[in-house]
Design a protein around this motif. Sequence first.
Motif, mmCIF file in Angstrom:
data_model
loop_
_atom_site.group_PDB
_atom_site.id
_atom_site.type_symbol
_atom_site.label_atom_id
_atom_site.label_comp_id
_atom_site.label_asym_id
_atom_site.label_seq_id
_atom_site.Cartn_x
_atom_site.Cartn_y
_atom_site.Cartn_z
ATOM 1 N N GLU A 61 25.260 19.811 43.755
ATOM 2 C CA GLU A 61 25.898 20.665 44.763
ATOM 3 C C GLU A 61 26.711 21.749 44.052
ATOM 4 N N TYR A 62 26.167 22.956 43.989
ATOM 5 C CA TYR A 62 26.861 24.057 43.318
ATOM 6 C C TYR A 62 27.971 24.625 44.203
ATOM 7 N N ALA A 63 29.016 25.112 43.547
ATOM 8 C CA ALA A 63 30.136 25.729 44.259
ATOM 9 C C ALA A 63 29.871 27.217 44.462
ATOM 10 N N HIS A 64 30.661 27.847 45.325
ATOM 11 C CA HIS A 64 30.652 29.293 45.480
ATOM 12 C C HIS A 64 31.586 29.884 44.430
ATOM 13 N N PRO A 65 31.254 31.029 43.820
ATOM 14 C CA PRO A 65 32.125 31.568 42.763
ATOM 15 C C PRO A 65 33.547 31.838 43.215
ATOM 16 N N GLN A 66 33.749 32.238 44.481
ATOM 17 C CA GLN A 66 35.111 32.493 44.950
ATOM 18 C C GLN A 66 35.909 31.204 45.106
ATOM 19 N N ASP A 67 35.208 30.074 45.273
ATOM 20 C CA ASP A 67 35.910 28.799 45.383
ATOM 21 C C ASP A 67 36.649 28.465 44.092
ATOM 22 N N LEU A 68 36.129 28.915 42.943
ATOM 23 C CA LEU A 68 36.792 28.651 41.673
ATOM 24 C C LEU A 68 38.137 29.374 41.614
ATOM 25 N N LEU A 69 38.162 30.616 42.103
ATOM 26 C CA LEU A 69 39.416 31.359 42.162
ATOM 27 C C LEU A 69 40.406 30.697 43.115
ATOM 28 N N GLU A 70 39.924 30.336 44.286
ATOM 29 C CA GLU A 70 40.809 29.762 45.299
ATOM 30 C C GLU A 70 41.400 28.441 44.823
ATOM 31 N N ALA A 71 40.594 27.646 44.095
ATOM 32 C CA ALA A 71 41.105 26.371 43.584
ATOM 33 C C ALA A 71 42.247 26.604 42.608
ATOM 34 N N ALA A 72 42.122 27.651 41.769
ATOM 35 C CA ALA A 72 43.188 27.957 40.813
ATOM 36 C C ALA A 72 44.462 28.394 41.539
ATOM 37 N N TYR A 73 44.316 29.301 42.492
ATOM 38 C CA TYR A 73 45.495 29.799 43.198
ATOM 39 C C TYR A 73 46.137 28.713 44.065
ATOM 40 N N ASP A 74 45.313 27.858 44.662
ATOM 41 C CA ASP A 74 45.861 26.759 45.465
ATOM 42 C C ASP A 74 46.707 25.821 44.609
ATOM 43 N N ASN A 75 46.351 25.725 43.321
ATOM 44 C CA ASN A 75 47.085 24.850 42.404
ATOM 45 C C ASN A 75 48.185 25.612 41.643
ATOM 46 N N HIS A 76 48.419 26.866 42.065
ATOM 47 C CA HIS A 76 49.426 27.734 41.434
ATOM 48 C C HIS A 76 49.130 27.941 39.946
ATOM 49 N N ASP A 77 47.853 28.039 39.600
ATOM 50 C CA ASP A 77 47.420 28.288 38.232
ATOM 51 C C ASP A 77 46.925 29.716 38.080
ATOM 52 N N THR A 78 46.883 30.176 36.822
ATOM 53 C CA THR A 78 46.246 31.446 36.509
ATOM 54 C C THR A 78 44.769 31.184 36.257
ATOM 55 N N PRO A 79 43.866 31.835 36.985
ATOM 56 C CA PRO A 79 42.438 31.510 36.877
ATOM 57 C C PRO A 79 41.893 31.646 35.459
ATOM 58 N N LEU A 80 41.131 30.647 35.059
ATOM 59 C CA LEU A 80 40.432 30.640 33.770
ATOM 60 C C LEU A 80 39.022 30.120 34.040
ATOM 61 N N ILE A 81 38.046 31.033 33.995
ATOM 62 C CA ILE A 81 36.667 30.715 34.378
ATOM 63 C C ILE A 81 35.742 31.131 33.246
ATOM 64 N N SER A 95 36.922 21.928 31.026
ATOM 65 C CA SER A 95 37.808 20.903 31.573
ATOM 66 C C SER A 95 38.942 20.580 30.613
ATOM 67 N N ALA A 96 38.626 20.484 29.316
ATOM 68 C CA ALA A 96 39.631 20.092 28.326
ATOM 69 C C ALA A 96 40.755 21.107 28.209
ATOM 70 N N PHE A 97 40.443 22.403 28.368
ATOM 71 C CA PHE A 97 41.440 23.447 28.174
ATOM 72 C C PHE A 97 41.964 24.024 29.493
ATOM 73 N N GLY A 98 41.811 23.285 30.570
ATOM 74 C CA GLY A 98 42.421 23.672 31.835
ATOM 75 C C GLY A 98 41.692 24.751 32.601
ATOM 76 N N GLY A 99 40.398 24.937 32.327
ATOM 77 C CA GLY A 99 39.616 25.922 33.072
ATOM 78 C C GLY A 99 39.310 25.459 34.478
ATOM 79 N N HIS A 100 38.898 26.409 35.319
ATOM 80 C CA HIS A 100 38.689 26.111 36.734
ATOM 81 C C HIS A 100 37.225 26.103 37.163
ATOM 82 N N GLY A 101 36.312 26.267 36.210
ATOM 83 C CA GLY A 101 34.906 26.174 36.572
ATOM 84 C C GLY A 101 34.033 27.051 35.701
ATOM 85 N N VAL A 102 32.717 26.871 35.882
ATOM 86 C CA VAL A 102 31.710 27.584 35.102
ATOM 87 C C VAL A 102 30.735 28.241 36.074
#
Length: 319
Positions: free
Chosen positions: A151-171, A191-198
Motif C-alpha cells: 500500500e503506497y502512500a501519497h507524496p503529500q502524506d509524507l509532508l503532512e506526517a512531518a508537520y503533524d509531528n512538529h518535525d522538519t520534513p526530511l524525505i 528510518s534510522a536518521f529520522g526521515g519521513h518517507g521515500v
Amino acid sequence: MAGNSQRRNRRTSNKKGATVGSGGQRRRGLEGKGPTPPAEDRKKHKKNRIATAKARQAATRRPAPRRGGAKGTSEMVVGRNPVFEALRDGVPATTLYVQQYIDNDERVRDALQLAGERGNINLMEAPRAELDRMTNGLNHQGLVLQVPPYEYAHPQDLLEAAYDNHDTPLIVALDGVTDPRNLGAIVRSTSAFGGHGVVVPERRAAGMTAGAWKSSAGTAARTPVSRVTNLTRALEDYKKAGVTIVGLAADGEHTVEQLEALAGPVVIVIGSEGKGLGRLVGETCDYRVRISMPGGAESLNAGVAAGIVLYEAARRRKG
C-alpha cells in the motif's frame, strides 16, 4: 317505492354552499396554495427521498485515503530458505502453501512455526502440480509464500506526517534505483536518521517487493514509501510547498558538509549508481551536492550515499 324515494332524496340534497361539518374546506380551496414546490422539497416524492439520502451520505462519508501511483502487485516467494528468511524478517504475507507429503526437514518446521506465531497467515496444503502451476515451474521445494500488494502512500502524506509531528520534513526520492535491496537499505537509513518517507517512480524503478522488505530489516513497516507516476512533477509540488530539493551528483557544485539547506525542510534525491540523476530531475533540484571522497572512488552505492547525506541532515538538525 323505497328505492325511488332514496334516489329522489340524493338529487334534492345537492345544495349549493358549504355543507354542515365541512369546516369551510371548499372556501379555503378557492383561495389557492401558491406555486407548487420543487419535487426535491416534497416529502413523499421520489426525488425528495433521493436528495435526502445523498445529503445523509455526504455528511457521513469519510475522505478516501490518497494513494500515489498504482497499487503494488501480489508476489510469490518460493523455496525453503527464501520463505523462511521472508517470514523471519517480517515480510508481510497472507498465505503459506505447503506441498502435500513434503519432507519435514528443519527449514520446513521453522517456516511453519514462524507462520503459526504470526497468527494472520493462512496455511494451505496443495499438491505439487498445483504449486508448479502457481510458480510457473520454479523450484519451490514444497514451500510458497504469498506476499500481498504493498500500500503506497501519497507524496503529500509524507509532508503532512512531518508537520503533524512538529518535525522538519526530511524525505528521500530515488531516480532510477532499480535494485530492491538498495531501496530497502535506503528505507532503513531513512528510518534510522529520522526521515519521513521515500518517494519512488512508478516506472523503471524498484518497488516494495519482498526483497526490499527484507533489506529494510522491518523498518518498512513504519517508514512509508510513495510511488508517483512523474517524479519531476512530484518534486515541483514539494518545491511549491516550501521544501528544498537537493540532488546528489558526482559533479555537484556544493559538498554535503557545506550545505546548510539540509537543516531545513528538504527532499534528498538519489540517482542510479551508473547514470546518476536524470536531466529533468537534475534541473528541478535547487542544489546539486557531492560527497567528498579522499580515497578517489568514482561513485558510491545508492544505499551508502543516501546514508551519508541523511546522517549529515540529522546532525545539522540536532545542532
